[in-house]
Design a protein around this motif. Sequence first.
Motif: not given
Length: 284
Positions: A133-139
């Motif tokens: 979830r955090h990776v997707f939010l960063r991108y």
Amino acid sequence: MSTDYQQAREVLGARLRELRFAAPNGRLTGTQLAERLGWPHSKVYKLEGGRQTATSDDLRAWAGAVGRPEVFEELDARLRGFESHIRSWRRQLAAGHRPVQDGWNAAVAQAHTIHVWEEAVIPGMLQTADYARHVFLRYADLQGTARDTDEAVRARMKRQNWLYESGRHFHALVWEAALYARVCPPSVLVSQLDRLTGVIGMDTVQLGIVPLGASLKVPAANGFWVLDERLVIAEDWHAELWLDDGDSVATYLRVWRMLKESAVFGADAQNVISGIRRSMRPGD
């Protein structure tokens, strides 16, 4: 950029130049065409020279400006043909991350053996839902795209079912630096590290960690996936590369094997992960 891709871009550029020269109302100069389109004239020459990738909108505008709107379908088909190899994030993420994950799921479902190298993040097939979830939010922040985060996470978690199917083989190499990367809160990273130690010993998973102090036979460059020795998927900041020519696949597998020589496995890999986990204080 792959040679095949660049050649295809140059062929499309030559076709665009041909249409400009053969305009029904007389040959157009590059400057005249640029004025009709409202573009800087440099864009016309970059497209014709294969130094810039056209968009579908560019091709539609070009076909109309040279008086041949009927050739748009032909031009767009050429573009789709070579864009299947380089998939820009701008186009892929226009509708959010979920469609991209669905595409990955379809590709992975066909594979029996996967080789992965990741130098900056945990491989998606081994991520926890919170970490993903955090990776997707960063991108999403980087690309300015729609935040369909929950749907994207569910799609990525669904793909992990592959790991529990008989006859599958997942060979992952991760640079130790990725285990420290704070792309998420410390508590999420701790759970992610626990997840990694849990997959060591699975029948379908071979996880190697390349320690920061290891001697490298090749630089630890961008991450990539090799599916069944037939398809490479590599990521860059602007696009994903989907490469299926034999030379490219062989090159990436050779890189993977060279990186493997620097990796530790089994109990040694667990010790690296556990040491990083212990170094993380509760208040970090």
